[in-house]
Design a protein around this motif. Structure first.
Motif, short mmCIF file in Angstrom:
data_model
loop_
_atom_site.label_atom_id
_atom_site.label_comp_id
_atom_site.label_asym_id
_atom_site.label_seq_id
_atom_site.Cartn_x
_atom_site.Cartn_y
_atom_site.Cartn_z
N GLU A 1 73.33 -12.59 31.98
CA GLU A 1 74.34 -13.80 32.14
C GLU A 1 74.39 -14.20 33.49
O GLU A 1 74.25 -15.36 33.70
CB GLU A 1 75.64 -13.47 31.85
N GLU A 2 74.30 -13.10 34.39
CA GLU A 2 74.13 -13.65 35.77
C GLU A 2 72.90 -14.45 35.96
O GLU A 2 72.92 -15.25 36.91
CB GLU A 2 74.63 -12.60 36.72
N ILE A 3 71.87 -13.70 35.72
CA ILE A 3 70.59 -14.28 35.92
C ILE A 3 70.35 -15.84 35.20
O ILE A 3 70.00 -16.61 36.27
CB ILE A 3 69.35 -13.50 35.33
N CYS A 4 71.00 -15.94 34.18
CA CYS A 4 70.93 -17.29 33.46
C CYS A 4 71.64 -18.31 34.30
O CYS A 4 71.33 -19.38 34.62
CB CYS A 4 71.57 -17.25 32.07
N ALA A 5 72.94 -17.95 34.81
CA ALA A 5 73.70 -18.57 35.47
C ALA A 5 73.29 -19.08 37.03
O ALA A 5 73.70 -20.55 37.31
CB ALA A 5 75.26 -17.90 35.85
N ARG A 6 72.32 -18.38 37.31
CA ARG A 6 71.73 -18.73 38.62
C ARG A 6 70.90 -19.89 38.60
O ARG A 6 70.98 -20.67 39.55
CB ARG A 6 71.00 -17.53 39.15
N ILE A 7 70.45 -20.17 37.41
CA ILE A 7 69.40 -21.20 37.30
C ILE A 7 70.02 -22.29 36.15
O ILE A 7 69.21 -23.27 35.89
CB ILE A 7 67.95 -20.82 37.05
N HIS A 8 71.14 -22.05 35.84
CA HIS A 8 71.40 -22.96 34.74
C HIS A 8 70.98 -22.88 33.37
O HIS A 8 70.84 -24.26 33.06
CB HIS A 8 72.11 -24.36 35.44
N VAL A 9 70.61 -21.84 32.69
CA VAL A 9 70.01 -21.91 31.48
C VAL A 9 71.01 -20.94 30.51
O VAL A 9 71.73 -20.30 30.96
CB VAL A 9 68.78 -21.38 31.41
#
Length: 205
Positions: A29-37
């Motif tokens: 979730e944190e990885i996805c949030a970093r680039i808004h996907v």
């Protein structure tokens, strides 16, 4: 953002977060949030969190391969030999012991997954050894491909030990000593042109 751009951005974001916080403390979730996907995008383009490390390692080794081959062609086997394997040592060092340990553990558990250019690296190492034999620079007269395969296995094992010991020894220095003993170099293999750099490995974003 195109699909391949999303994949590259996810890998870069994952590596950056792993380096900042440690692998276990970073969620998908944190990885996805970093680039808004979205998470479905992550699982579609990457699959598993561990695959970020696999993809990054693959890309780094693929990028270094042409320059490693150029060193052999332009500088010869004695200069090329230590630099050829230093590519993997640079990647390991820039991943750091923690991330390399995660990477290697996943590879050991999933032996069908390995970096895509392994055979190309193996062929290059064998060609380097063959040229060293032709120049009478080493004592060993074993089959170059067999020696190259053995050295690749030794290098993989050494990197795993290095990671398990939290990077407590000079990875490249130990490998050079072991490989020198195995091949029987008649003289220490020292780069005759220190200004000629080893293949460049990009830093994690």
């Amino acid at each position: 953002m195109k699909m391949e751009e999303k994949r590259a951005a996810l890998i870069a974001a994952g590596i950056a977060l792993f380096k900042e916080k440690g692998y276990e403390k970073v969620s998908v979730e944190e990885i996805c949030a970093r680039i808004h996907v979205t998470k479905p995008t992550f699982y579609n383009r990457i699959g598993r969190k561990e695959m970020i490390l696999i993809h990054w390692f693959n890309e780094q080794s693929a990028n270094a391969l042409p320059e490693a081959r150029q060193i052999l062609e332009e500088k010869g086997p004695r200069a090329a030999f230590p630099k050829l394997f230093s590519c993997f040592h640079q990647i390991a060092n820039r991943m750091g012991p923690e991330l390399y340990a995660v990477y290697s553990n996943y590879i050991l558990q999933n032996p069908d997954i390995y970096h895509v250019d392994y055979e190309k690296w193996l062929d290059l190492a064998a060609e380097c050894i063959r040229q060293l034999q032709e120049e009478n620079a080493i004592e060993s007269r074993q089959d170059p491909m067999s020696l190259a395969s053995l050295l690749m296995q030794i290098n993989d094992g050494l990197c795993i030990v290095w990671a398990s010991q939290e990077g407590s020894f000079d990875l490249q220095g130990v490998f050079c000593q072991w490989s020198s003993d195995l091949l029987g170099f008649h003289e220490p293999f020292i780069d005759p042109n220190p200004s000629y750099c080893a293949p460049r490995i990009s830093e994690p974003s």
